[in-house]
Design an enzyme around this catalytic site. Structure first.
Site, mmCIF file in Angstrom:
data_model
loop_
_atom_site.group_PDB
_atom_site.id
_atom_site.type_symbol
_atom_site.label_atom_id
_atom_site.label_comp_id
_atom_site.label_asym_id
_atom_site.label_seq_id
_atom_site.Cartn_x
_atom_site.Cartn_y
_atom_site.Cartn_z
ATOM 1 N N GLU A 116 0.947 -1.262 -0.140
ATOM 2 C CA GLU A 116 -0.090 -0.066 -0.083
ATOM 3 C C GLU A 116 1.025 1.351 0.013
ATOM 4 O O GLU A 116 1.774 1.415 0.520
ATOM 5 C CB GLU A 116 -0.864 0.023 1.246
ATOM 6 C CG GLU A 116 -1.684 -1.233 1.568
ATOM 7 C CD GLU A 116 -2.092 -1.266 3.122
ATOM 8 O OE1 GLU A 116 -2.122 -0.137 3.632
ATOM 9 O OE2 GLU A 116 -2.308 -2.359 3.511
ATOM 10 N N LYS A 118 2.274 4.462 1.322
ATOM 11 C CA LYS A 118 2.213 5.221 2.677
ATOM 12 C C LYS A 118 1.862 6.422 2.580
ATOM 13 O O LYS A 118 2.639 7.366 2.034
ATOM 14 C CB LYS A 118 3.878 5.053 3.131
ATOM 15 C CG LYS A 118 3.878 5.493 4.722
ATOM 16 C CD LYS A 118 5.298 4.931 5.277
ATOM 17 C CE LYS A 118 5.347 5.315 6.558
ATOM 18 N NZ LYS A 118 5.164 6.718 6.941
ATOM 19 N N ASP A 120 1.439 10.363 3.620
ATOM 20 C CA ASP A 120 2.271 11.363 4.332
ATOM 21 C C ASP A 120 1.204 12.308 4.944
ATOM 22 O O ASP A 120 1.219 13.457 4.460
ATOM 23 C CB ASP A 120 3.343 12.034 3.547
ATOM 24 C CG ASP A 120 4.319 12.704 4.548
ATOM 25 O OD1 ASP A 120 4.219 12.378 5.671
ATOM 26 O OD2 ASP A 120 5.203 13.306 3.985
ATOM 27 N N ARG A 139 -2.760 9.762 17.214
ATOM 28 C CA ARG A 139 -1.946 8.565 17.585
ATOM 29 C C ARG A 139 -1.205 8.924 18.855
ATOM 30 O O ARG A 139 -1.035 8.308 19.715
ATOM 31 C CB ARG A 139 -0.844 8.262 16.346
ATOM 32 C CG ARG A 139 0.156 7.330 16.952
ATOM 33 C CD ARG A 139 1.048 6.985 15.850
ATOM 34 N NE ARG A 139 1.907 5.701 16.119
ATOM 35 C CZ ARG A 139 3.197 6.358 16.610
ATOM 36 N NH1 ARG A 139 3.509 7.541 16.750
ATOM 37 N NH2 ARG A 139 3.959 5.430 16.934
ATOM 38 N N GLU A 173 -5.285 7.418 7.541
ATOM 39 C CA GLU A 173 -4.345 8.514 7.688
ATOM 40 C C GLU A 173 -5.324 9.962 7.153
ATOM 41 O O GLU A 173 -5.891 9.799 6.192
ATOM 42 C CB GLU A 173 -3.355 8.589 6.592
ATOM 43 C CG GLU A 173 -2.117 9.180 6.768
ATOM 44 C CD GLU A 173 -1.131 8.742 7.985
ATOM 45 O OE1 GLU A 173 -1.378 7.878 8.641
ATOM 46 O OE2 GLU A 173 -0.088 9.363 7.781
ATOM 47 N N TYR A 225 -7.049 2.333 6.523
ATOM 48 C CA TYR A 225 -6.162 1.341 6.100
ATOM 49 C C TYR A 225 -6.259 -0.084 7.013
ATOM 50 O O TYR A 225 -5.464 -0.896 7.157
ATOM 51 C CB TYR A 225 -4.734 1.372 5.707
ATOM 52 C CG TYR A 225 -3.959 2.421 6.878
ATOM 53 C CD1 TYR A 225 -3.626 1.938 8.171
ATOM 54 C CD2 TYR A 225 -3.743 3.574 6.718
ATOM 55 C CE1 TYR A 225 -3.070 2.900 9.205
ATOM 56 C CE2 TYR A 225 -3.109 4.363 7.545
ATOM 57 C CZ TYR A 225 -2.872 4.017 8.907
ATOM 58 O OH TYR A 225 -2.139 4.716 9.870
ATOM 59 N N LYS A 315 10.696 3.231 2.671
ATOM 60 C CA LYS A 315 10.869 4.702 2.393
ATOM 61 C C LYS A 315 11.531 5.098 0.936
ATOM 62 O O LYS A 315 12.616 4.496 0.933
ATOM 63 C CB LYS A 315 11.694 5.464 3.681
ATOM 64 C CG LYS A 315 10.990 5.261 4.891
ATOM 65 C CD LYS A 315 9.945 6.110 5.166
ATOM 66 C CE LYS A 315 10.342 7.287 5.766
ATOM 67 N NZ LYS A 315 9.451 8.264 6.306
ATOM 68 N N CYS A 409 16.306 48.566 -3.290
ATOM 69 C CA CYS A 409 15.472 47.633 -4.219
ATOM 70 C C CYS A 409 16.308 47.365 -5.398
ATOM 71 O O CYS A 409 16.911 48.165 -6.187
ATOM 72 C CB CYS A 409 14.144 48.585 -4.598
ATOM 73 S SG CYS A 409 13.229 47.766 -5.729
ATOM 74 N N CYS A 412 14.327 49.481 -8.402
ATOM 75 C CA CYS A 412 14.310 50.878 -8.476
ATOM 76 C C CYS A 412 15.410 51.629 -7.607
ATOM 77 O O CYS A 412 15.684 52.961 -7.757
ATOM 78 C CB CYS A 412 13.118 51.605 -8.240
ATOM 79 S SG CYS A 412 12.604 51.267 -6.424
ATOM 80 N N CYS A 427 10.300 47.743 -0.520
ATOM 81 C CA CYS A 427 10.676 48.583 -1.033
ATOM 82 C C CYS A 427 9.412 49.756 -1.127
ATOM 83 O O CYS A 427 8.478 49.486 -1.374
ATOM 84 C CB CYS A 427 10.697 48.394 -2.744
ATOM 85 S SG CYS A 427 10.675 49.811 -3.802
ATOM 86 N N CYS A 432 7.809 52.110 -8.304
ATOM 87 C CA CYS A 432 8.842 51.070 -8.541
ATOM 88 C C CYS A 432 8.415 50.168 -9.581
ATOM 89 O O CYS A 432 7.427 49.586 -9.705
ATOM 90 C CB CYS A 432 9.304 50.215 -7.272
ATOM 91 S SG CYS A 432 10.187 48.750 -7.705
HETATM 92 S S1 IVH Z 1 -0.027 0.683 8.871
HETATM 93 C C1 IVH Z 1 0.945 -1.104 12.860
HETATM 94 N N1 IVH Z 1 -0.668 1.587 6.521
HETATM 95 O O1 IVH Z 1 2.731 5.691 8.682
HETATM 96 C C2 IVH Z 1 0.676 -0.662 11.625
HETATM 97 N N2 IVH Z 1 0.322 3.200 8.004
HETATM 98 O O2 IVH Z 1 5.445 5.231 9.800
HETATM 99 C C3 IVH Z 1 0.799 0.985 11.648
HETATM 100 N N3 IVH Z 1 0.739 5.322 7.390
HETATM 101 O O3 IVH Z 1 1.647 5.811 11.945
HETATM 102 C C4 IVH Z 1 0.382 1.548 10.225
HETATM 103 N N4 IVH Z 1 0.198 5.145 5.501
HETATM 104 O O4 IVH Z 1 0.321 7.085 10.297
HETATM 105 C C5 IVH Z 1 -0.037 1.728 7.661
HETATM 106 N N5 IVH Z 1 -0.794 2.173 4.253
HETATM 107 C C6 IVH Z 1 -0.586 2.694 5.773
HETATM 108 C C7 IVH Z 1 -0.111 3.914 5.752
HETATM 109 C C8 IVH Z 1 0.417 3.900 7.149
HETATM 110 C C9 IVH Z 1 0.466 5.803 6.363
HETATM 111 C C10 IVH Z 1 1.576 5.926 8.624
HETATM 112 C C11 IVH Z 1 0.736 5.703 9.717
HETATM 113 C C12 IVH Z 1 1.819 5.267 10.867
HETATM 114 C C13 IVH Z 1 3.022 5.648 9.943
HETATM 115 C C14 IVH Z 1 4.058 4.559 10.254
#
Ligand code: IVH
Length: 672
Positions: A116, A118, A120, A139, A173, A225, A315, A409, A412, A427, A432
């Site tokens: 999946e 991840k 942000d 969290r 998320e 998720y 990552k 500036c 000018c 300025c 200008c």
């Molecule tokens: S699973 C125990 N699935 O990433 C499993 N986390 O670095 C925990 N996150 O705290 C989470 N996308 O906030 C999971 N597809 C995804 C995610 C995800 C983003 C975040 C989540 C977690 C952090 C961990």
């Protein structure tokens, strides 16, 4: 209002709001409607702005609008703690992860994983009971989270009621879509406000606002998720893919682009596909999460104190690269503000060539001690604007000289000024050329007068050719058609098209015009508020500072700026010129019924109405020609009280001036 009266009211409002916050966040038993809460909060904000001597640290307004509030009540995660994930930085780490799982399970067979993106954002845990969302927790430290239910309720995508009958805990998320983030930052830029660093910070700030209306305004989204059964504390479904499929089928906003991979080799292929997808998504992803698909194996595979051993986060490689800083160049905005950019030796970052990056202001450059010729670290902040984030001192050539902040500036040469409490320099010269160019570009831009075909480049070249010196000259271009036709690349057809677009823009609304004029601190939304409230420029010009505070809920900065703008003769002269050139100066969206009982009456709304929301209610009264006010004064003609009105407000006016209604339709042909 006299100070002692204000103090009395402020204390009363503070006591009420603090009590309601406690009832909501701690006791989980709200006793007032959101709108009543908001009304009272707004009134307190208003009074505290007028009487700053009475603002105390315990005021519930102190946190409003701030990015972070520590005043949310906390609660232990009732089902399971929210663990974090171990990171994998390359495919070798992934192969090791797979090996370890096989070892624990004593198998040589391939493992099936879910793969999946991840997201942000900010993780959230949603508790549903009796088919309703009961609590939302951040969290926190994984064991204890903050109760942010009221704010999460404001996110459209979050389901407030569900068909699943069990007590269920969904985890996911919260994030801010990139397009929303872009718009928000654009708006902040036009309002001269500080830009937000990236969508994750923006989302995190938005869910931790004390005022849920701010959260609502930030247009967050959610992807789920995880699903746990609250009673058994086990996974709700048997596998991760089944969980995501079922939630999706039931209409939940589930994480997108997830796949089942039947071996770790397949996981790696899928990761590469997600990397390719990344730039097409309207949300930030910072990696890929890999989970053992069979939930029944999870306990057997086990946990460390921090992470599950059955999942890992791959990552994405850091998107930071080093390159040479070729130059530091200042730019002047339309307000005169000086910002700095870096000219870089071109590098490829996240698929695009980067040769320019933001350096913010002079303090930023001085703090990093950047020198022209340095090797600097460049990052795409929030994937949007590249940013210089540091310097590699080991690679610094001897003899590079310290950067000197310009005192003039760049356009000018006027001496720059710095006002107290501001980091930026300005300025001050309104003549200008760079400021003029930026002002003209802003005027013609999409959100403002939207003059199609009048590009930034054209504006600058027309100004350089003396065809345009100030805004009204845009509308005088028609008189210079012969001169335009002499320019390289301009033919009868293209000139006609441009002149038509300019002519068409004369019909734009007052709010577009106001925004286009570029009044300092008055962004897109404030321009709309002004236009909707006063409907034509002649009335608007006459409004006093005090009235802006009460009529459109402006704070000191905005009110001062509008008054200063309309008190400047040069601006009035320009507005009059635009008027005689045929520009519309009215907001025509509202057709005012001047026969209505409410015409020209000052009314205050409190409570809820069954047929309309608050914005619609405002508009309803505006079409009847009423002036909406937000705090009671002796000039208030009527309070329109819906369900659960603010009792404080009602107590401040004679009973004969209170009109109680259930729905607003009843008032359409109201007579007394
Ligand atoms: S699973 C125990 N699935 O990433 C499993 N986390 O670095 C925990 N996150 O705290 C989470 N996308 O906030 C999971 N597809 C995804 C995610 C995800 C983003 C975040 C989540 C977690 C952090 C961990």
């Amino acid at each position: 209002m006299k100070p002692n009266q204000a103090l009395f009211l402020i204390n009363e409002l503070k006591a009420n709001i603090n009590k309601w916050n406690h009832e909501y966040y701690v006791l989980n038993k709200p006793t007032v409607d959101d709108l009543v809460f908001d009304d009272n909060l707004k009134e307190l904000i208003f009074l505290e702005e007028k009487f700053p001597q009475f603002v105390t640290n315990d005021s519930p307004t102190i946190q409003v609008g701030g990015a972070f509030s520590s005043s949310f009540s906390k609660m232990d995660h009732p089902v399971k703690s929210m663990l974090s994930l171990k990171n994998a930085f390359d495919f070798k780490d992934l192969a090791d992860f797979d090996k370890q799982i096989k070892k624990i399970l004593e198998t040589k067979e391939d493992i099936t994983y879910s793969v999946e993106p991840k997201i942000d954002g900010v993780s959230i845990s949603l508790h549903y009971k009796n088919n309703k969302l009961s609590t939302a927790l951040t969290r926190g430290d994984g064991i204890t989270g903050e109760i942010v239910t009221k704010n999460i309720m404001q996110i459209n995508d979050v389901k407030k009621t569900i068909l699943i009958n069990d007590e269920i805990n969904l985890r996911g998320e919260i994030f801010m879509p990139i397009n929303v983030f872009d718009k928000l930052n654009h708006q902040r830029l036009s309002n001269d406000e500080k830009m937000l660093a990236n969508p994750r910070n923006a989302a995190s700030g938005a869910i931790r606002q004390l005022n849920p209306l701010v959260t609502k305004d930030r247009k967050l989204a959610i992807f789920i998720y995880f699903a746990l059964n609250t009673k058994t504390k086990k996974d709700y479904w048997d596998s991760q893919i089944e969980t995501l499929d079922n939630l999706k089928k039931d209409g939940f906003p589930v994480i997108q682009n997830y796949v089942k991979a039947t071996s770790i080799q397949m996981v790696m292929k899928e990761i590469n596909k997600i990397i390719d997808l990344k730039s097409t998504l309207d949300y930030e992803i910072d990696g890929v999460v890999i989970k053992v698909n069979d939930n029944k194996l999870h306990d057997q595979i086990g946990y460390t104190t921090k992470f599950p051993k059955w999942a890992i986060a791959y990552k994405f490689p850091a998107e930071i690269k080093e390159t040479k800083l070729l130059d530091i160049f200042p730019t002047v905005g339309r307000t005169g503000r000086i910002t700095y950019n870096a000219k870089l030796k071109p590098i490829n970052l996240v698929g695009t060539t980067v040769q320019k990056a933001t350096l913010h202001n002079a303090d930023y450059i001085k703090d990093l001690d950047l020198r022209i010729g340095d090797i600097v670290k460049v990052k795409k902040a929030g994937e949007i604007i590249p940013k210089v984030i540091g310097v590699n001192l080991n690679k610094r050539d001897k003899g590079l000289i310290k950067w000197n902040e310009p005192t003039q500036c760049p356009s000018c040469r006027t001496k720059l000024i710095q006002t107290e409490n501001e980091v930026d320099k300005y300025c001050p010269n309104s003549k200008c050329f760079s400021r003029i160019d930026e002002g003209l570009i802003h005027f013609a831009s999409r959100q403002a007068m939207n003059i199609e075909g009048l590009s930034d480049k054209q504006i600058i070249s027309f100004r350089e050719l003396n065809l345009i010196k100030e805004i009204p000259d845009i509308y005088r271009l028609v008189e210079k058609k012969d001169e335009l036709l002499l320019l390289k690349g301009y033919k009868e057809k293209s000139v006609n098209k441009l002149l038509n677009a300019i002519d068409l823009s004369k019909k734009n609304s007052l709010s577009q015009l106001l925004f286009g004029l570029g009044i300092r601190h008055i962004g897109y939304k404030s321009s709309k508020d002004l236009a909707n409230r006063y409907l034509n420029i002649d009335d608007l010009i006459k409004i006093t500072y005090e009235k802006f505070l009460t009529d459109v809920d402006f704070g000191d900065v905005k009110a001062t700026s509008v008054v200063a703008y309309f008190n400047d003769e040069k601006n009035i002269k320009m507005i009059n010129e635009l008027k005689s050139l045929g520009l519309n100066m009215k907001e025509s969206k509202l057709i005012i019924d001047d026969n209505s009982f409410f015409f020209n009456k000052k009314i205050l709304l409190t409570g809820t109405f069954s047929d309309v929301n608050r914005d619609e209610a405002k508009q309803f009264f505006q079409t009847l020609g009423a002036n909406i006010v937000t705090s009671v004064s002796k000039n208030t003609d009527f309070i329109i009280a819906g369900t659960k009105p603010s009792t404080i407000k009602l107590s401040k006016i004679e009973p004969s001036k209170i009109i109680r209604v259930y729905n607003l339709k009843e008032l359409k042909n109201y007579e007394q």
